[in-house]
Structures are given as structure tokens and as C-alpha cells.
Design a protein around this motif. Structure first.
Motif, PDB file in Angstrom:
ATOM      1  N   SER A   1       0.751  -1.219   0.042  1.00 47.50           N
ATOM      2  CA  SER A   1       0.032  -0.065   0.071  1.00 47.50           C
ATOM      3  C   SER A   1       0.810   1.225   0.046  1.00 47.50           C
ATOM      4  O   SER A   1       1.088   1.897  -1.120  1.00 47.50           O
ATOM      5  CB  SER A   1      -1.068  -0.091   1.315  1.00 47.50           C
TER       6      SER A   1
ATOM      7  N   PRO B   1      -3.177   5.823   1.088  1.00 46.13           N
ATOM      8  CA  PRO B   1      -4.261   5.902   0.127  1.00 46.13           C
ATOM      9  C   PRO B   1      -3.829   6.715  -1.293  1.00 46.13           C
ATOM     10  O   PRO B   1      -5.034   6.925  -2.103  1.00 46.13           O
ATOM     11  CB  PRO B   1      -5.327   6.892   1.040  1.00 46.13           C
TER      12      PRO B   1
ATOM     13  N   GLY C   1      -3.118   6.997  -4.721  1.00 50.66           N
ATOM     14  CA  GLY C   1      -3.433   6.168  -5.911  1.00 50.66           C
ATOM     15  C   GLY C   1      -4.923   5.595  -5.876  1.00 50.66           C
ATOM     16  O   GLY C   1      -5.349   4.856  -6.959  1.00 50.66           O
ATOM     17  N   VAL C   2      -5.586   5.586  -4.674  1.00 51.13           N
ATOM     18  CA  VAL C   2      -7.081   5.018  -4.717  1.00 51.13           C
ATOM     19  C   VAL C   2      -8.106   6.121  -5.221  1.00 51.13           C
ATOM     20  O   VAL C   2      -9.170   5.430  -5.363  1.00 51.13           O
ATOM     21  CB  VAL C   2      -7.261   4.775  -3.152  1.00 51.13           C
TER      22      VAL C   2
ATOM     23  N   SER D   1     -10.527   5.306  -8.086  1.00 52.52           N
ATOM     24  CA  SER D   1     -11.548   4.120  -7.587  1.00 52.52           C
ATOM     25  C   SER D   1     -13.031   4.826  -7.713  1.00 52.52           C
ATOM     26  O   SER D   1     -14.066   4.409  -7.944  1.00 52.52           O
ATOM     27  CB  SER D   1     -11.330   3.394  -6.648  1.00 52.52           C
TER      28      SER D   1
ATOM     29  N   ASP E   1       6.365  -2.178 -11.482  1.00 55.53           N
ATOM     30  CA  ASP E   1       5.686  -1.487 -10.249  1.00 55.53           C
ATOM     31  C   ASP E   1       6.545  -0.290  -9.787  1.00 55.53           C
ATOM     32  O   ASP E   1       5.998   0.615  -9.387  1.00 55.53           O
ATOM     33  CB  ASP E   1       5.132  -2.527  -9.299  1.00 55.53           C
TER      34      ASP E   1
ATOM     35  N   THR F   1      -7.603  -0.598 -10.273  1.00 53.51           N
ATOM     36  CA  THR F   1      -7.091   0.280  -9.187  1.00 53.51           C
ATOM     37  C   THR F   1      -7.191  -0.541  -7.780  1.00 53.51           C
ATOM     38  O   THR F   1      -6.427  -0.464  -7.047  1.00 53.51           O
ATOM     39  CB  THR F   1      -8.041   1.431  -9.021  1.00 53.51           C
TER      40      THR F   1
ATOM     41  N   TRP G   1      -4.503  -3.258  -8.009  1.00 55.91           N
ATOM     42  CA  TRP G   1      -3.224  -2.650  -7.539  1.00 55.91           C
ATOM     43  C   TRP G   1      -2.771  -2.257  -6.336  1.00 55.91           C
ATOM     44  O   TRP G   1      -1.740  -2.402  -5.870  1.00 55.91           O
ATOM     45  CB  TRP G   1      -2.972  -1.553  -8.617  1.00 55.91           C
ATOM     46  N   ASN G   2      -3.899  -1.709  -5.821  1.00 57.87           N
ATOM     47  CA  ASN G   2      -3.712  -1.192  -4.375  1.00 57.87           C
ATOM     48  C   ASN G   2      -3.730  -2.379  -3.093  1.00 57.87           C
ATOM     49  O   ASN G   2      -3.404  -1.925  -2.093  1.00 57.87           O
ATOM     50  CB  ASN G   2      -4.593  -0.321  -3.972  1.00 57.87           C
TER      51      ASN G   2
ATOM     52  N   TYR H   1      -6.626   2.790   3.798  1.00 53.95           N
ATOM     53  CA  TYR H   1      -7.403   3.225   2.540  1.00 53.95           C
ATOM     54  C   TYR H   1      -8.999   3.648   2.722  1.00 53.95           C
ATOM     55  O   TYR H   1      -9.283   4.667   2.094  1.00 53.95           O
ATOM     56  CB  TYR H   1      -7.648   1.888   1.500  1.00 53.95           C
TER      57      TYR H   1
ATOM     58  N   ASP I   1      -5.370  11.141  -9.692  1.00 54.83           N
ATOM     59  CA  ASP I   1      -3.925  11.093  -8.465  1.00 54.83           C
ATOM     60  C   ASP I   1      -3.833  12.531  -8.016  1.00 54.83           C
ATOM     61  O   ASP I   1      -3.643  13.440  -8.681  1.00 54.83           O
ATOM     62  CB  ASP I   1      -2.916  10.802  -9.379  1.00 54.83           C
TER      63      ASP I   1
END
Length: 532
Positions: A100, A103, A105-106, A109, A177, A271, A274-275, A311, A331
Motif C-alpha cells: 500500500s 491512500p 493512488g486510490v 476508484s 511497479d 485500481t 493494484w492497491n 485506504y 492522482d
């Protein structure tokens, strides 16, 4: 060799046996008995040494067929006793950054699926994916507590060829990554330093940042672990503050907004995936962990709680405190939310936390990738020079290869990086699930310091939901990402036979480390054998 032959000849000429053990002649009884006792012990040690040498010579690259581990447990090596191993707290934050990092990059979503599905996804998805993956990592990581992690699991279950394929796709996925984090680091800073948005300044910044963080990995895993702790605390605190200042503005009705006709399922699932993946990455560091039998499962448990809360809580605050505009959820949007809720000072803190978080994810991922290459070299899958350690105990060649891959791939866009790494990661996870079930069936009585309390049928059923999810993610991938990823897979399929040919021709040296748990060829039915 000439000197050895001369010594052997001299010993034979003087009446000594060819094995090198001196016979007592013309000695008093007490002295003779002492010499006999000493000789007996010396001969036994020589015999053990010859047996060990013969075993190592016979274990060339690829001889995993019908093998079994014996005495799997805490593998103490004289070489690694000189280096401090990783304890529980640093390990928790290393896992936190592997998976992680906070948060950041979330936000996509919410843009992809709206508030309700975004919140629901980060509550439900861990049960479908994260918990099964973490449980498998805990069981297999304590069963095989050595560097190489999932590579060793797959090699033990399916043979060295597929073990190598696992190592290739997972290493490549990890490097892809890692190429993302310098990019995200600069994206969070470009609002304050516009020149970092592109051109030569951005290239120089990416290069400098990569070299700095690579050097940090070179200096030692314990340093990386405690740096991860400090960065983790610094990255989490501003969201706690943001939650407190948002309380008067929260409107719970905003959490339940949903529009099923306006959902970008590809972006949404990628998303989430990946998270909430990469729980297994910590297994490649198992050989560096202090008492991995107990430490690894405990660290995975606490890291899972930390990741899910890290998150869900910021999403709850950001969605509930402000009117919804899905187009703004991209982002870096959390820094804008922080400014609207707390002021410029909180925005700066969030931006700094995001930058530090990306540094933490970079060093954690590079540690995992580089130790994986070291573990593969110690198992004879890669040339011996990949097993070379620096004076700090870190895998020098593995770090250099991983850093080079990051620099080559850092020009890709955020969405391309996420999609490509997810595609490759899916291949690796399918092999892991198969290996997990096969080892349960093949070695049911094997020693497992941590064992998921389910039988063989339960193991299969546990792997079904994440496997279905993998198929969905693969099906939603774009044609470009699928083709590039398949080319990468094909490269791995031909690379392993190529390395075996290089070993056969002795162009490069391959060897299996004597410090690992013993491997021996089993001559009986594999269903009755056990990994002890």
C-alpha cells in the motif's frame, strides 16, 4: 592440485593411509589410545565433508524433480549471522509499503465507479483477494523460510522450469511497479515545482531519486525497515488530522451515491487490484527475518489491518466532507481535499507524505525484487554472481539489475504501468495457487509452522474467488497491454532453457548454496513423503 597430489604421495610413502588418517605406531598405550580417538573423530569429519561436497556437486540447476525438503525451519547461516535480521515492527511496515504505502493512488476508484462502489470495494476486495493471499504467504513463507519465497514454492511443487517462470514474471512485475514510484513522487511535487512536470528537469529528478533510493537499499535491509517505519508514521498522521478537522462537514448520505450505468470496470478493478496485492512479496525476504515462523504471520496480520484502514478512512473523509465531483478524483486529489478542509499547511503535509510514501514503496519493492534474484541464485536458477552480497549483506547485483529495470521503464504512463504489472502479476498468482494446493495434496504431513486451518478441499475453495478475479482482470486488459505482457512471458519460457545450456557449457558458474535446507531425491511415492 599438484600440491595436493604431492602431499598425498608423501603420506603414502610414510606409511599413512590414503584417507589421511594417521595410524599409531610404536607409541605408549595411553598416547596410542588418544591418537586413535582423535583419528576416529577426524575421519568422521572428513567423511561428512566428502558427503556434503558430493551432495552439492550433484545438485545442479534444475534437479528439483521428485524432491523434498527436510528439516525446514529456522535456517541459520554463518554468513548471515554477521547481519542483523528484521524484527516484527519494521517487517509490518515493509509489508505495508509492499502492498500500500497509504491512500495515494486510490482516487481513481471514485472517478471510475462513484463513492459507494469505491468504499464497498475496499471493504469486500480484501476478503476476496488480500486475506487469501496473506494466509497463503504466511503458510508457505514459514514452510520455506528462505530468500526466493514464491519461486521456491512453485519449484518445489511444479519443478524448476515453472519455478523460474514464476521468478521471471514476478520480478518483472515488481520492477514495472517500482518504475511508478519516482513518477508519482514527482507528480505530487510538480504543483509546487512546475518544472518537474516534464523535460530535462524531470529526467534528472527521476534519475537522481532512483540512484538515492537504490543506495539506501544497498546500505542494508534493517536500515530500509526502520526507514519504512518512520516514513509510514509520517504518511499516516496527516490523514488522521484531516479526519478530525472534517468532522463538522461530514454528510453520511454522500457515501451511498451510486450509478451502476456509469462505471469504468477496467479502471475500477485495476485500481483495487493494484492497491491490494503484493502480499506475497515479503516472502522473498524470509531468509532475512528474525524467527520467521512466528514473526511473518504476525506481521502479515497487523499489516492487513493497517492497509485496509489506511485506504478506507481517507476515502470516508474525502467523500463525506465535500460535494461530489467524480472528474476531480484523480492522482493527487487528496492534497486538494486537505487544502479545502484544513488549509495550505495540511496540503503541504499531505504532499510531503505522498512523496515520502512513494520513497517507502520504492525501497520496499526493490528490497523484495533484489533478494528474490539472490534467492534464485542460491537455488542454482541464476548464475552464481547474482548471489553476491555487499558488505552490508544486501544483494549487490540484484539491486543493480532492479534499478536498471526501473530506469528503463520509468517513461511509461501511470495507467500503462498499472495495467502491465497487473497482467504479469496474475500469471504469477495462478502458479502460486496451484503450488499451494499441490503441496497440500503432495505433502499433507509436512511440517507447517503456520497452517491455514482448512483441509485440501478448503484450500481449493479458498483459491476459487481470487482465481475468478484474475480471469476478469485479464479479460478486461487492453490488447496492447496483453500483447506486451505475453511477449514478456514468452521471453521467460525460452530464457530458462537458455540458462541451462549456458550452465551445461560452463560459460557461467551456477551453484546451490550449502546454507539452505537439504534437498534429496525421494525414491518413494510422493504422496507418502513429507517435507520435514
Amino acid at each position: 592440485m599438484a600440491a595436493i597430489r604431492e602431499v598425498s604421495d608423501d603420506s603414502q610413502a610414510s606409511g599413512q593411509p590414503s584417507g589421511g588418517c594417521i595410524t599409531p605406531q610404536n607409541q605408549p598405550a595411553s598416547v596410542s589410545q588418544t591418537i586413535v580417538d582423535n583419528q576416529h573423530q577426524s575421519c568422521e569429519e572428513d567423511e561428512k565433508l566428502r558427503h556434503t561436497t558430493n551432495r552439492l556437486v550433484s545438485l545442479t540447476m534444475g534437479q528439483y524433480d521428485n524432491t523434498e525438503y527436510i528439516n525446514i525451519g529456522e535456517v541459520q547461516t554463518p554468513r548471515m549471522d554477521n547481519f542483523k535480521k528484521v524484527s516484527v515492527l519494521p517487517l509490518i511496515f515493509l509489508i505495508f509499503y509492499e502492498v500500500s504505502g497509504g491512500p495515494f493512488g486510490v482516487e481513481d476508484s471514485v472517478q471510475a465507479a462513484g463513492p459507494f462502489l469505491a468504499l464497498l470495494g475496499f471493504l469486500v476486495f480484501p476478503f476476496i483477494w488480500s486475506i487469501p493471499e496473506a494466509l497463503i504467504t504466511a503458510e508457505m513463507g514459514t514452510m520455506f523460510p528462505e530468500n526466493g519465497g514464491y519461486v521456491v514454492w512453485v519449484a518445489s511443487a511444479l519443478g524448476p522450469y515453472w519455478g523460474f517462470q514464476q521468478g521471471w514474471v514476478k520480478w518483472l512485475s515488481g520492477v514495472i511497479d517500482n518504475a511508478l514510484y519516482p513518477v508519482l513522487f514527482l507528480d505530487y511535487l510538480k504543483s509546487e515545482i512546475p518544472s518537474l512536470g516534464g523535460g530535462l528537469p524531470r529526467i534528472i529528478a527521476v534519475l537522481s531519486l532512483t540512484l538515492l533510493l537504490t543506495y539506501m537499499n544497498y546500505r542494508g535491509l534493517t536500515i530500509v525497515g526502520w526507514v519504512a517505519v518512520l516514513l509510514g508514521v509520517f504518511s499516516i498522521l496527516p490523514f488522521v488530522v484531516m479526519g478530525l478537522v472534517s468532522i463538522p462537514k461530514l454528510k453520511p448520505s454522500r457515501w451511498f451515491v451510486v450509478n451502476m450505468h456509469d462505471v469504468d470496470w477496467n479502471l475500477y478493478l485495476n485500481t483495487l487490484f493494484w492497491n491490494l496485492n503484493y502480499w506475497d512479496s515479503i516472502s522473498t525476504l524470509a531468509g532475512e527475518v528474525e524467527n520467521p515462523k512466528k514473526t511473518l504471520p504476525k506481521a502479515l496480520f497487523y499489516a492487513l489491518i493497517l492497509v485496509v484502514l489506511g485506504y478506507f478512512f481517507p476515502l470516508l473523509v474525502g467523500i463525506g466532507a465535500l460535494p461530489l465531483d467524480r472528474e476531480l478524483w484523480t492522482d493527487g486529489y487528496f492534497s486538494d481535499i486537505a487544502k479545502m478542509l484544513g488549509g495550505v499547511w495540511l496540503r503541504w503535509w499531505i504532499q510531503a507524505a505522498a512523496a515520502m510514501s512513494n520513497m517507502g514503496m520504492f525501497v520496499a519493492e526493490m528490497s523484495s525484487d533484489s533478494f528474490q534474484l539472490l534467492g534464485m541464485a542460491e537455488r542454482g536458477m541464476l548464475p552464481e554472481f547474482f548471489g553476491k552480497r555487499s558488505r552490508y549483506g544486501t544483494p549487490l547485483i540484484g539491486i543493480l539489475f532492479s534499478a536498471s529495470g526501473v530506469l528503463l521503464l520509468s517513461w511509461l504512463s501511470f495507467q500503462e504501468i498499472v495495467a502491465a504489472e497487473n497482467f504479469l502479476y496474475c500469471f504469477g498468482m495462478i502458479l502460486e495457487f496451484i503450488a499451494f494446493v499441490r503441496l497440500r495434496m503432495k505433502y499433507p504431513a509436512a511440517s507447517r509452522p503456520y497452517k491455514i486451518p482448512i483441509g485440501t478441499v478448503g484450500s481449493v475453495l479458498m483459491c476459487v474467488p481470487p482465481t475468478i478475479l484474475i480471469c476478469v482482470v485479464l479479460a478486461l486488459s487492453s490488447l496492447k497491454v496483453a500483447l506486451v505482457s505475453l511477449v514478456a512471458v514468452v521471453i521467460g519460457l525460452v530464457m530458462q532453457p537458455g540458462l541451462k545450456y549456458i550452465e551445461k557449457r560452463r560459460w557461467l558458474k551456477f551453484s546451490i548454496s550449502a546454507d539452505l535446507a537439504d534437498l534429496h531425491v525421494s525414491g518413494h511415492d510422493s504422496t507418502d513423503s513429507s517435507i520435514r
